[in-house]
Design an enzyme around this catalytic site. Structure first.
Site, PDB file in Angstrom:
ATOM      1  N   TYR A 141      14.265  52.754  36.174  1.00 31.81           N
ATOM      2  CA  TYR A 141      13.117  52.281  35.394  1.00 31.81           C
ATOM      3  C   TYR A 141      12.461  51.081  36.081  1.00 31.81           C
ATOM      4  CZ  TYR A 141      10.631  49.569  31.871  1.00 31.81           C
ATOM      5  OH  TYR A 141       9.687  48.815  31.215  1.00 31.81           O
ATOM      6  N   HIS A 187      16.545  48.819  21.318  1.00 35.03           N
ATOM      7  CA  HIS A 187      16.268  47.385  21.343  1.00 35.03           C
ATOM      8  C   HIS A 187      17.009  46.651  20.232  1.00 35.03           C
ATOM      9  CE1 HIS A 187      12.326  48.423  23.654  1.00 35.03           C
ATOM     10  NE2 HIS A 187      13.414  48.614  24.365  1.00 35.03           N
ATOM     11  N   ARG A 280      28.111  46.055  29.372  1.00 38.85           N
ATOM     12  CA  ARG A 280      27.614  47.198  30.153  1.00 38.85           C
ATOM     13  C   ARG A 280      27.317  46.736  31.567  1.00 38.85           C
ATOM     14  NH1 ARG A 280      23.420  48.043  25.519  1.00 38.85           N
ATOM     15  NH2 ARG A 280      23.281  45.880  26.129  1.00 38.85           N
ATOM     16  N   ASP A 283      24.070  44.526  33.097  1.00 34.10           N
ATOM     17  CA  ASP A 283      23.456  43.698  32.055  1.00 34.10           C
ATOM     18  C   ASP A 283      23.651  42.227  32.431  1.00 34.10           C
ATOM     19  OD1 ASP A 283      22.027  44.488  29.883  1.00 34.10           O
ATOM     20  OD2 ASP A 283      23.729  44.652  28.517  1.00 34.10           O
TER      21      ASP A 283
HETATM   22  N1  LIG Z   1       9.000  46.948  24.780  1.00 38.33           N
HETATM   23  C1  LIG Z   1       9.405  46.066  25.692  1.00 38.33           C
HETATM   24  O1  LIG Z   1      10.188  45.162  25.415  1.00 38.33           O
HETATM   25  C2  LIG Z   1       8.863  46.143  27.095  1.00 38.33           C
HETATM   26  C3  LIG Z   1       9.316  45.193  28.031  1.00 38.33           C
HETATM   27  C4  LIG Z   1       8.815  45.231  29.334  1.00 38.33           C
HETATM   28  C5  LIG Z   1       7.866  46.191  29.676  1.00 38.33           C
HETATM   29  N2  LIG Z   1       7.472  47.118  28.766  1.00 38.33           N
HETATM   30  C6  LIG Z   1       6.473  48.114  29.193  1.00 38.33           C
HETATM   31  O2  LIG Z   1       5.419  48.112  28.249  1.00 38.33           O
HETATM   32  C7  LIG Z   1       4.887  49.411  28.072  1.00 38.33           C
HETATM   33  C8  LIG Z   1       4.905  49.767  26.599  1.00 38.33           C
HETATM   34  O3  LIG Z   1       6.249  49.685  26.110  1.00 38.33           O
HETATM   35  P1  LIG Z   1       6.570  50.125  24.629  1.00 38.33           P
HETATM   36  O4  LIG Z   1       7.802  49.447  24.214  1.00 38.33           O
HETATM   37  O5  LIG Z   1       5.345  50.013  23.803  1.00 38.33           O
HETATM   38  O6  LIG Z   1       6.922  51.660  24.879  1.00 38.33           O
HETATM   39  P2  LIG Z   1       6.599  52.911  23.941  1.00 38.33           P
HETATM   40  O7  LIG Z   1       7.511  53.999  24.363  1.00 38.33           O
HETATM   41  O8  LIG Z   1       6.574  52.516  22.515  1.00 38.33           O
HETATM   42  O9  LIG Z   1       5.105  53.271  24.371  1.00 38.33           O
HETATM   43  C9  LIG Z   1       4.786  53.978  25.543  1.00 38.33           C
HETATM   44  C10 LIG Z   1       3.710  54.997  25.186  1.00 38.33           C
HETATM   45  O10 LIG Z   1       3.309  55.683  26.371  1.00 38.33           O
HETATM   46  C11 LIG Z   1       3.207  57.074  26.073  1.00 38.33           C
HETATM   47  N3  LIG Z   1       3.415  57.765  27.356  1.00 38.33           N
HETATM   48  C12 LIG Z   1       4.530  57.758  28.136  1.00 38.33           C
HETATM   49  N4  LIG Z   1       4.309  58.452  29.267  1.00 38.33           N
HETATM   50  C13 LIG Z   1       3.029  58.895  29.207  1.00 38.33           C
HETATM   51  C14 LIG Z   1       2.203  59.651  30.092  1.00 38.33           C
HETATM   52  N5  LIG Z   1       2.665  60.103  31.246  1.00 38.33           N
HETATM   53  N6  LIG Z   1       0.932  59.906  29.710  1.00 38.33           N
HETATM   54  C15 LIG Z   1       0.451  59.461  28.526  1.00 38.33           C
HETATM   55  N7  LIG Z   1       1.184  58.735  27.657  1.00 38.33           N
HETATM   56  C16 LIG Z   1       2.452  58.467  27.999  1.00 38.33           C
HETATM   57  C17 LIG Z   1       4.263  57.338  25.021  1.00 38.33           C
HETATM   58  O11 LIG Z   1       3.973  58.489  24.252  1.00 38.33           O
HETATM   59  C18 LIG Z   1       4.191  56.062  24.205  1.00 38.33           C
HETATM   60  O12 LIG Z   1       3.245  56.165  23.156  1.00 38.33           O
HETATM   61  C19 LIG Z   1       5.731  50.320  28.950  1.00 38.33           C
HETATM   62  O13 LIG Z   1       5.048  50.519  30.160  1.00 38.33           O
HETATM   63  C20 LIG Z   1       7.006  49.530  29.183  1.00 38.33           C
HETATM   64  O14 LIG Z   1       7.584  49.852  30.407  1.00 38.33           O
HETATM   65  C21 LIG Z   1       7.942  47.109  27.484  1.00 38.33           C
END
Ligand SMILES: NC(=O)c1ccc[n+]([C@@H]2O[C@H](COP(=O)([O-])OP(=O)(O)OC[C@H]3O[C@@H](n4cnc5c(N)ncnc54)[C@H](O)[C@@H]3O)[C@@H](O)[C@H]2O)c1
Length: 349
Positions: A141, A187, A280, A283
Site C-alpha cells: 500500500y 481503524h 504485528r 507496526d
Molecule cells: N483514512 C486514513 O486514515 C488515510 C490515511 C492516509 C491516507 N489515506 C488516503 O486517503 C484516501 C481516502 O481514504 P479513505 O479512508 O477515505 O478511504 P475509503 O476507502 O473510504 O475511500 C476510497 C474511495 O475510493 C473509491 N475507489 C477506490 N478505488 C477506486 C478506483 N480505482 N476508481 C474509482 N474509485 C475508487 C472507493 O470506492 C472509495 O469510495 C485514500 O487514497 C487513502 O489511501 C487515508
C-alpha cells in the site's frame, strides 16, 4: 469549471466534497463504489460510478464539466490487505492512477491534489517525521502511494503538472452527516466506538511492550474535517500559482492506543474492554507528523483535532446513524451494513 473528486464516496472524500461545496465550489464525483457509499454524496452532486482508470469516462467528464483541477483520493487503503493482495493494490492505485494522470494531462488539466500517506515513510528514522525524512514503505500500500508521488514529481518536471501530495497521518472523526464506515473496519477509533456500542466484545490492543510510556503504539490522529480544509487550501494554493509540494497532515501530537481507549470512555461514558494481543510485524512504535510545512505553505492548521473532540464527533455520528450508511439493493430493499472487524493495522494508512 468544476473540480473532479475521485473517491468522493469514501470517508475522507465525502467530507472533502462537503467542505468544497460549503465554500461554493462546483464538484463532480467519480467513484466505483468498491469501498464507498453512494448515500455519502448528496444527490445534487454529479456522480459517476466508474473507475479512475476508465480513460473514455474521464474524457467525457472533463469535457462535460470543464474540469479545472482534480482531487485524487480514490484508492484501496488497507495495509494488511495490500500485503495479502499486492496485485490489486498496484493495479488499482498505481496502474489506474497512471491512466488518470495521463487522461488529465491529455485533457489539459494540470492541477492535482493527491491523497498520500505517512505509510510512504515506513519505519521512521526520526519522530516527528518531516517531509524530507527517508521514504521506504513497509508494505505494498505504502509503495503504491510512493510510486504515484514519484510519477507526479516527474510529470511536474516534464509536463508542468502542478500538484500537492498530502501525506495524511491517521484520519478520524466525523462531521454531522458523514463518518467513517469501512467494511471490514481496520481503524482504531471506529472499532473502539463499536465496542462502546456493544457490537464487539473488546478492543484488541496489538502490543504493550513498545518503548512508549504505556507500552502501546502511538499515532497522530487528525480530524477528517481538518483534512478536508487542507484539500481546499491546497487547491487555492495551486490556483495562485504555487509550486508542487509534499506536505504532512497531522497534529504533531501522538496518542497511544490506551489513551484513545481512555478518551473514548470519557466521550461515550461506556465501558470499553480491551485485550492485549501480540504486536504485528511492521507496526512502528510511534508515528507523529511534523506538520509545520503545511502550516507555512498553506496557512493550514488543525482546528478540530484534539483527541476528545475527534472521538466525540465519531461517537455522535454513530449515535445519529446507528446503521451507518444504508444503501438499496436491486429490489429497492434497504441493506444494512455488516458490522465486522479485522485485525488489520490501525497504524500507518
Ligand atoms: N483514512 C486514513 O486514515 C488515510 C490515511 C492516509 C491516507 N489515506 C488516503 O486517503 C484516501 C481516502 O481514504 P479513505 O479512508 O477515505 O478511504 P475509503 O476507502 O473510504 O475511500 C476510497 C474511495 O475510493 C473509491 N475507489 C477506490 N478505488 C477506486 C478506483 N480505482 N476508481 C474509482 N474509485 C475508487 C472507493 O470506492 C472509495 O469510495 C485514500 O487514497 C487513502 O489511501 C487515508
Amino acid at each position: 469549471m468544476a473540480i473532479l473528486v475521485t473517491g468522493g464516496a469514501g470517508y475522507v472524500g465525502s467530507v472533502t466534497v462537503e467542505c468544497l461545496r460549503a465554500r461554493g465550489e462546483v464538484v463532480v464525483v467519480l467513484d466505483n463504489l468498491t469501498r464507498g457509499h453512494r448515500p455519502a454524496v448528496d444527490r445534487d452532486v454529479p456522480f459517476y460510478e466508474g473507475s479512475v482508470g476508465d480513460r473514455a469516462l474521464l474524457a467525457h467528464i472533463v469535457r462535460e464539466y470543464e474540469i479545472e483541477s482534480c482531487i485524487h483520493l480514490a484508492a484501496l487503503a488497507c495495509v494488511g490487505e495490500s500485503v495479502a493482495e499486492p496485485a490489486q493494490y498496484f493495479e488499482n492505485n498505481v496502474a489506474q492512477g497512471i491512466a488518470l494522470m495521463g487522461g488529465l494531462l491529455q485533457a489539459g488539466v494540470r492541477r492535482v491534489v493527491f491523497s498520500s500517506t505517512c505509510a510512504t515513510y515506513g519505519e521512521p528514522e526520526q519522530v516527528p517525521m518531516q517531509e524530507h525524512s527517508r521514504q521506504w514503505p513497509s508494505n505494498p500500500y505504502g509503495w503504491s502511494k510512493l510510486l504515484l508521488e514519484r510519477l507526479l514529481d516527474s510529470y511536474n518536471t516534464a509536463y508542468g503538472l502542478k500538484f500537492v501530495a498530502l501525506r495524511y497521518f491517521n484520519a478520524a472523526g466525523a462531521t454531522e452527516n458523514r463518518g467513517e464506515q469501512h467494511e471490514p473496519e481496520s481503524h482504531l477509533i471506529p472499532n473502539v466506538i463499536s465496542v462502546a456500542l456493544g457490537e464487539q466484545p473488546y478492543v484488541p490492543v496489538f502490543g504493550d511492550t513498545y518503548p512508549t510510556p504505556d507500552g502501546t503504539a502511538i499515532r497522530d490522529y487528525i480530524h477528517v474535517a481538518d483534512l478536508a480544509t487542507a484539500h481546499l487550501r491546497a487547491l487555492e494554493y495551486l490556483r495562485h500559482g504555487g509550486n508542487s509540494n509534499f506536505l504532512n497532515l497531522g497534529t504533531g501530537c501522538g496518542f497511544s492506543v490506551m489513551e484513545v481507549i481512555e478518551n473514548a470512555r470519557q466521550a461515550t461514558g461506556r465501558q470499553i474492554p480491551f485485550r492485549i494481543h501480540p504486536p504485528r510485524s511492521g507496526d512502528p512504535p510511534r508515528l507523529v507528523a511534523d506538520a509545520s510545512r503545511a502550516q507555512a505553505v498553506l496557512g493550514w492548521k488543525p482546528m478540530r483535532s484534539d483527541l476528545l473532540s475527534i472521538i466525540r464527533s465519531a461517537w455522535e455520528w454513530r449515535l445519529r446513524h446507528p446503521r451507518g450508511y444504508v444503501t438499496q439493493d436491486e429490489t429497492g430493499d434497504l441493506v444494512q451494513r455488516d458490522l465486522v472487524t479485522t485485525e488489520d493495522s490501525p497504524a500507518a494508512r
